[in-house]
Design an enzyme around this catalytic site. Structure first.
Site, short mmCIF file in Angstrom:
data_model
loop_
_atom_site.label_atom_id
_atom_site.label_comp_id
_atom_site.label_asym_id
_atom_site.label_seq_id
_atom_site.Cartn_x
_atom_site.Cartn_y
_atom_site.Cartn_z
N SER A 1 -0.46 -6.22 2.48
CA SER A 1 0.93 -5.76 2.36
C SER A 1 0.99 -4.25 2.21
CB SER A 1 1.61 -6.41 1.16
OG SER A 1 1.15 -5.83 -0.05
N LYS B 1 -3.32 -3.33 -7.21
CA LYS B 1 -2.34 -2.36 -7.71
C LYS B 1 -3.07 -1.25 -8.47
CE LYS B 1 1.10 -5.10 -6.45
NZ LYS B 1 1.94 -4.79 -5.27
N SER C 1 2.42 -2.53 -0.20
CA SER C 1 2.78 -2.11 -1.56
C SER C 1 1.97 -0.92 -2.07
CB SER C 1 2.64 -3.28 -2.53
OG SER C 1 1.28 -3.62 -2.72
N SER D 1 7.26 -2.68 -3.93
CA SER D 1 6.10 -3.27 -4.59
C SER D 1 6.53 -4.28 -5.64
CB SER D 1 5.25 -2.16 -5.25
OG SER D 1 4.20 -2.73 -6.02
#
Length: 329
Positions: free
Chosen positions: A127, A184, A129, A279
């Site tokens: 993704s 993350k 994010s 995100s």
């Protein structure tokens, strides 16, 4: 004519060198196998037979000390004699080619599994994010030893090497579905007070320093996999998390948001994506338990975007060569 002779001399030297290399590999392998069998199966091999095979092995060792073309021919004859002797007397203990390849493959697979379980593992970024730090289609290596050793398929640590630092990019099991991996950046540590005011990050009451990078940032996100990629226009910022500088993006068309003060519990970290307006992170589903962390992102080893067509040229154009072996920061 001199040029032709020189070229012929170089080619001859190269052929001799390659022939010697092959002969040494074959001879050493055969001698090693013979001595392994003589040692392991000594109770089944008559002394006279063992002495004969051992003499042939010694002859190969002696011949391998040579360097001339005549010595090479002697090596070949010694290898042939040893091979014939082993076929005649030690056939019952010799490994077949299939068995040798199977064992080699088995060892390689076992080593790869151990490395994957305890040292390093490959992940693909699914993704957007973490844009601009990581792009959709990046393949990264993650250090599984960065924070300790964990028993595979569990959250139990064998060796604890400490917790992540602020600014580390981590791969972890998604707290709401531990069968899914997320990636993350660590923003808040245990005991920190984290909040956001009008899209600006505050930690322990202090605004995290950041500077606007004066250039437009455009990107396309095809991570949803439905329809054409979505185009985005963002602002590029340089944020400083306790000396760890990294880029992030925000979209000016989004309404600035607040995130209420949250005290990070012991044994937990607060994580956010670098693509702050796109995100799903700790602002949405909460903090991450340290036991769920799988490792720290190291490098991008391969990267490829969406190919516009199915031709090899389209595929080749989609490869992001400039991202290969970039350190993840």
């Amino acid at each position: 004519m001199p040029s032709t002779v020189a070229e012929g001399g170089i080619l001859s030297w190269w052929r001799d060198r390659s022939a010697w290399k092959r002969a040494r590999l074959e001879g050493r392998h055969l001698v090693k196998e013979a001595r392994r069998i003589l040692k392991k199966k000594s109770y089944r091999i008559p002394e006279a037979t063992a002495a004969l095979v051992s003499a042939h092995a010694d002859a190969v060792d002696e011949a391998l000390r040579g360097h001339t073309p005549e010595d090479l021919e002697r090596v070949r004859k010694a290898i042939g004699a040893l091979d014939d002797s082993m076929d005649e007397h030690l056939r019952f203990a010799r490994k077949s080619t299939v068995r040798e390849y199977s064992e080699s493959i088995g060892v390689a697979v076992a080593i790869a599994l151990l490395l994957r379980a305890f040292v390093v593992e490959a992940f693909q970024i699914p993704s957007g994010s973490m844009i601009p730090t990581l792009e959709v289609g990046d393949h990264i290596f993650v250090s599984k030893f960065a924070y300790g050793l964990t028993i595979p398929f569990t959250n139990t640590k064998l060796i604890d090497r400490g917790a992540p630092s602020r600014g580390d990019i981590i791969v972890f099991k998604y707290p709401l579905d531990q069968s899914t991996d997320y990636i993350k950046r660590v923003v808040g540590l245990p005991g920190d007070v984290v909040e956001m005011r009008q899209e600006e990050l505050y930690i322990n009451g202090h605004q995290v320093p950041r500077e606007r990078v004066p250039k437009p940032y455009h990107y396309s996100d095809a991570s949803r996999g439905i329809g054409p990629p979505e185009d985005h226009e963002g602002e590029l910022w340089m944020e400083n998390l306790d000396g760890h500088k990294h880029e992030l993006i925000q979209e000016p068309i989004r309404t600035p948001r607040d995130f209420e003060r949250k005290v990070i519990p012991p044994g937990q970290v607060f994580v956010m994506g670098d693509n702050r307006d796109n995100s799903s992170d700790s602002r949405v589903w909460g903090t991450v338990d340290l036991d769920l962390i799988k490792g720290k992102a190291l490098i991008v080893w391969w990267s490829r975007g969406n190919a516009e067509g199915m031709s090899p040229l389209d595929w080749l154009k989609s490869v992001r060569w400039h991202r290969f072996f970039q350190v993840v920061q």
